[in-house]
Design a protein around this motif. Structure first.
Motif, PDB file in Angstrom:
ATOM      1  N   MET A 195       7.720  10.441  -1.526  1.00 29.97           N
ATOM      2  CA  MET A 195       7.609  11.828  -1.071  1.00 29.97           C
ATOM      3  C   MET A 195       8.491  12.749  -1.899  1.00 29.97           C
ATOM      4  SD  MET A 195       6.406  13.738   1.626  1.00 29.97           S
ATOM      5  CE  MET A 195       6.230  12.647   3.039  1.00 29.97           C
ATOM      6  N   ASP A 196       7.840  13.643  -2.650  1.00 29.66           N
ATOM      7  CA  ASP A 196       8.587  14.660  -3.391  1.00 29.66           C
ATOM      8  C   ASP A 196       9.244  15.589  -2.378  1.00 29.66           C
ATOM      9  OD1 ASP A 196       9.503  16.123  -5.573  1.00 29.66           O
ATOM     10  OD2 ASP A 196       7.693  17.357  -5.693  1.00 29.66           O
ATOM     11  N   GLU A 215      -3.249   9.968  -2.391  1.00 29.35           N
ATOM     12  CA  GLU A 215      -2.376  10.927  -3.057  1.00 29.35           C
ATOM     13  C   GLU A 215      -2.457  12.241  -2.300  1.00 29.35           C
ATOM     14  OE1 GLU A 215      -2.871  11.391  -7.326  1.00 29.35           O
ATOM     15  OE2 GLU A 215      -3.813   9.416  -7.426  1.00 29.35           O
ATOM     16  N   ALA A 216      -1.311  12.867  -2.100  1.00 30.07           N
ATOM     17  CA  ALA A 216      -1.282  14.164  -1.429  1.00 30.07           C
ATOM     18  C   ALA A 216      -0.509  15.141  -2.311  1.00 30.07           C
ATOM     19  CB  ALA A 216      -0.606  14.041  -0.067  1.00 30.07           C
ATOM     20  N   ILE A 217      -0.902  16.429  -2.235  1.00 33.94           N
ATOM     21  CA  ILE A 217      -0.247  17.421  -3.094  1.00 33.94           C
ATOM     22  C   ILE A 217       0.768  18.275  -2.345  1.00 33.94           C
ATOM     23  CG2 ILE A 217      -2.131  17.541  -4.764  1.00 33.94           C
ATOM     24  CD1 ILE A 217      -2.930  20.229  -3.351  1.00 33.94           C
ATOM     25  N   ASN A 218       0.900  18.062  -1.024  1.00 31.03           N
ATOM     26  CA  ASN A 218       1.953  18.758  -0.268  1.00 31.03           C
ATOM     27  C   ASN A 218       2.217  17.997   1.024  1.00 31.03           C
ATOM     28  OD1 ASN A 218       0.064  19.637   1.794  1.00 31.03           O
ATOM     29  ND2 ASN A 218      -0.609  21.227   0.377  1.00 31.03           N
ATOM     30  N   GLY A 219       3.234  18.426   1.741  1.00 31.43           N
ATOM     31  CA  GLY A 219       3.644  17.725   2.950  1.00 31.43           C
ATOM     32  C   GLY A 219       2.590  17.723   4.036  1.00 31.43           C
ATOM     33  N   LYS A 220       1.859  18.826   4.137  1.00 35.11           N
ATOM     34  CA  LYS A 220       0.820  18.947   5.161  1.00 35.11           C
ATOM     35  C   LYS A 220      -0.254  17.871   4.944  1.00 35.11           C
ATOM     36  CE  LYS A 220      -2.138  22.590   7.068  1.00 35.11           C
ATOM     37  NZ  LYS A 220      -3.455  22.075   6.662  1.00 35.11           N
ATOM     38  N   GLU A 221      -0.689  17.748   3.688  1.00 37.93           N
ATOM     39  CA  GLU A 221      -1.671  16.721   3.341  1.00 37.93           C
ATOM     40  C   GLU A 221      -1.104  15.324   3.574  1.00 37.93           C
ATOM     41  OE1 GLU A 221      -3.458  16.276  -0.688  1.00 37.93           O
ATOM     42  OE2 GLU A 221      -4.354  18.227  -0.262  1.00 37.93           O
ATOM     43  N   ALA A 222       0.176  15.151   3.268  1.00 31.96           N
ATOM     44  CA  ALA A 222       0.834  13.851   3.424  1.00 31.96           C
ATOM     45  C   ALA A 222       0.798  13.397   4.882  1.00 31.96           C
ATOM     46  CB  ALA A 222       2.284  13.926   2.936  1.00 31.96           C
ATOM     47  N   VAL A 223       1.100  14.310   5.800  1.00 27.28           N
ATOM     48  CA  VAL A 223       1.118  13.979   7.225  1.00 27.28           C
ATOM     49  C   VAL A 223      -0.288  13.551   7.675  1.00 27.28           C
ATOM     50  CG1 VAL A 223       1.490  14.898   9.552  1.00 27.28           C
ATOM     51  CG2 VAL A 223       3.095  15.470   7.719  1.00 27.28           C
ATOM     52  N   ARG A 254       0.841  -1.200   0.000  1.00 27.77           N
ATOM     53  CA  ARG A 254       0.000   0.000   0.000  1.00 27.77           C
ATOM     54  C   ARG A 254       0.874   1.247   0.000  1.00 27.77           C
ATOM     55  NH1 ARG A 254      -2.145   0.240   4.622  1.00 27.77           N
ATOM     56  NH2 ARG A 254      -3.930   1.503   4.117  1.00 27.77           N
ATOM     57  N   VAL A 255       0.680   2.093  -1.025  1.00 23.29           N
ATOM     58  CA  VAL A 255       1.557   3.245  -1.225  1.00 23.29           C
ATOM     59  C   VAL A 255       0.789   4.566  -1.177  1.00 23.29           C
ATOM     60  CG1 VAL A 255       3.309   4.268  -2.741  1.00 23.29           C
ATOM     61  CG2 VAL A 255       2.986   1.790  -2.737  1.00 23.29           C
ATOM     62  N   LEU A 256       1.368   5.536  -0.460  1.00 28.47           N
ATOM     63  CA  LEU A 256       0.861   6.904  -0.469  1.00 28.47           C
ATOM     64  C   LEU A 256       1.796   7.712  -1.365  1.00 28.47           C
ATOM     65  CD1 LEU A 256      -0.838   9.324   0.594  1.00 28.47           C
ATOM     66  CD2 LEU A 256       0.705   9.401   2.565  1.00 28.47           C
ATOM     67  N   VAL A 257       1.241   8.321  -2.414  1.00 26.76           N
ATOM     68  CA  VAL A 257       2.037   9.096  -3.375  1.00 26.76           C
ATOM     69  C   VAL A 257       1.891  10.586  -3.050  1.00 26.76           C
ATOM     70  CG1 VAL A 257       2.288   9.710  -5.815  1.00 26.76           C
ATOM     71  CG2 VAL A 257       1.797   7.337  -5.172  1.00 26.76           C
ATOM     72  N   VAL A 258       3.026  11.240  -2.800  1.00 23.59           N
ATOM     73  CA  VAL A 258       3.003  12.656  -2.432  1.00 23.59           C
ATOM     74  C   VAL A 258       3.833  13.471  -3.425  1.00 23.59           C
ATOM     75  CG1 VAL A 258       3.430  14.327  -0.592  1.00 23.59           C
ATOM     76  CG2 VAL A 258       2.912  11.941  -0.005  1.00 23.59           C
ATOM     77  N   ASP A 259       3.156  14.349  -4.170  1.00 23.55           N
ATOM     78  CA  ASP A 259       3.833  15.192  -5.151  1.00 23.55           C
ATOM     79  C   ASP A 259       2.882  16.318  -5.535  1.00 23.55           C
ATOM     80  OD1 ASP A 259       5.158  16.217  -7.563  1.00 23.55           O
ATOM     81  OD2 ASP A 259       6.306  14.340  -7.496  1.00 23.55           O
ATOM     82  N   ASP A 260       3.408  17.531  -5.656  1.00 21.66           N
ATOM     83  CA  ASP A 260       2.537  18.642  -6.036  1.00 21.66           C
ATOM     84  C   ASP A 260       2.233  18.642  -7.527  1.00 21.66           C
ATOM     85  OD1 ASP A 260       5.307  19.298  -6.308  1.00 21.66           O
ATOM     86  OD2 ASP A 260       4.799  21.407  -6.567  1.00 21.66           O
ATOM     87  N   SER A 261       2.951  17.837  -8.301  1.00 20.82           N
ATOM     88  CA  SER A 261       2.719  17.762  -9.742  1.00 20.82           C
ATOM     89  C   SER A 261       1.739  16.636 -10.069  1.00 20.82           C
ATOM     90  CB  SER A 261       4.044  17.512 -10.474  1.00 20.82           C
ATOM     91  OG  SER A 261       3.814  16.904 -11.724  1.00 20.82           O
ATOM     92  N   ARG A 262       0.622  16.998 -10.675  1.00 20.43           N
ATOM     93  CA  ARG A 262      -0.387  15.997 -11.052  1.00 20.43           C
ATOM     94  C   ARG A 262       0.228  14.981 -12.018  1.00 20.43           C
ATOM     95  NH1 ARG A 262      -4.894  18.877 -13.163  1.00 20.43           N
ATOM     96  NH2 ARG A 262      -5.924  18.812 -11.147  1.00 20.43           N
ATOM     97  N   THR A 263       1.039  15.463 -12.952  1.00 18.02           N
ATOM     98  CA  THR A 263       1.680  14.578 -13.931  1.00 18.02           C
ATOM     99  C   THR A 263       2.585  13.567 -13.242  1.00 18.02           C
ATOM    100  OG1 THR A 263       1.616  16.374 -15.526  1.00 18.02           O
ATOM    101  CG2 THR A 263       3.053  14.532 -16.054  1.00 18.02           C
ATOM    102  N   ARG A 265       0.553  10.954 -11.542  1.00 17.96           N
ATOM    103  CA  ARG A 265      -0.058  10.023 -12.500  1.00 17.96           C
ATOM    104  C   ARG A 265       0.976   9.017 -13.022  1.00 17.96           C
ATOM    105  NH1 ARG A 265      -1.917  13.220 -16.548  1.00 17.96           N
ATOM    106  NH2 ARG A 265      -0.217  12.584 -17.882  1.00 17.96           N
ATOM    107  N   VAL A 266       2.157   9.506 -13.378  1.00 22.04           N
ATOM    108  CA  VAL A 266       3.211   8.617 -13.900  1.00 22.04           C
ATOM    109  C   VAL A 266       3.577   7.577 -12.840  1.00 22.04           C
ATOM    110  CG1 VAL A 266       5.635   8.510 -14.624  1.00 22.04           C
ATOM    111  CG2 VAL A 266       4.133  10.295 -15.549  1.00 22.04           C
ATOM    112  N   LEU A 267       3.761   8.042 -11.619  1.00 21.35           N
ATOM    113  CA  LEU A 267       4.132   7.141 -10.525  1.00 21.35           C
ATOM    114  C   LEU A 267       3.012   6.130 -10.261  1.00 21.35           C
ATOM    115  CD1 LEU A 267       6.574   6.776  -8.822  1.00 21.35           C
ATOM    116  CD2 LEU A 267       5.692   8.413  -7.182  1.00 21.35           C
ATOM    117  N   LYS A 268       1.788   6.609 -10.267  1.00 25.66           N
ATOM    118  CA  LYS A 268       0.627   5.743 -10.033  1.00 25.66           C
ATOM    119  C   LYS A 268       0.555   4.655 -11.107  1.00 25.66           C
ATOM    120  CE  LYS A 268      -4.096   6.549  -8.551  1.00 25.66           C
ATOM    121  NZ  LYS A 268      -5.090   5.843  -9.169  1.00 25.66           N
TER     122      LYS A 268
END
Length: 124
Positions: free
Chosen positions: A52-53, A31-39, A3-12, A15-18
């Motif tokens: 984690m980007d 999926e999270a778009i920033n560190g705050k969401e990731a936590v 089970r993976v949580l993908v964290v990156d502010d870039s939608r592209t 998507r590539v990682l997913k």
């Protein structure tokens, strides 16, 4: 270790990682778009591994790594780096990053990193 949580502010990038993860049989649980969401998502989803980007708005990957590892010392986090982020990479290692993957993503490299952290966990 699926089970993976993908964290990156870039939608592209997400998507590539997913796509890479889906094809290899991993489940992208969030999926999270920033560190705050990731936590916040980490606490809720408790994924096996996080990609984690480093460079993101609001809270960067280094700070998110710090906060997640503080609350969950066993968290497995693979940092995603762009070219020229050597210092940030060194800092992330000190803070407990399990592995690194560079952008642009190369499928084999991403999967090798995931296999490597899975093997390390199996040893513990």
């Amino acid at each position: 270790m699926k089970r993976v949580l993908v964290v990156d502010d870039s939608r592209t990038s997400r998507r590539v990682l997913k796509d890479i993860l889906d094809k290899a049989g991993y489940e992208v649980t969030g999926e999270a778009i920033n560190g705050k969401e990731a936590v916040e998502l980490y606490d809720r989803l408790l994924p096996d591994v996080v990609t984690m980007d480093i460079t993101m708005p609001e809270m960067d990957g280094i700070e998110a790594l710090k906060q997640i590892r503080k609350a969950h010392p066993d968290a497995v986090i693979i940092m995603v780096t762009a070219a020229g982020q050597k210092e940030k990479m060194m800092e992330a290692v000190k803070l407990g990053a399990a592995e690194f993957v560079a952008k642009p993503f190369v499928e084999e490299t991403v999967l090798e990193a995931l296999e490597h952290v899975a093997a390390e966990q199996a040893k513990d």
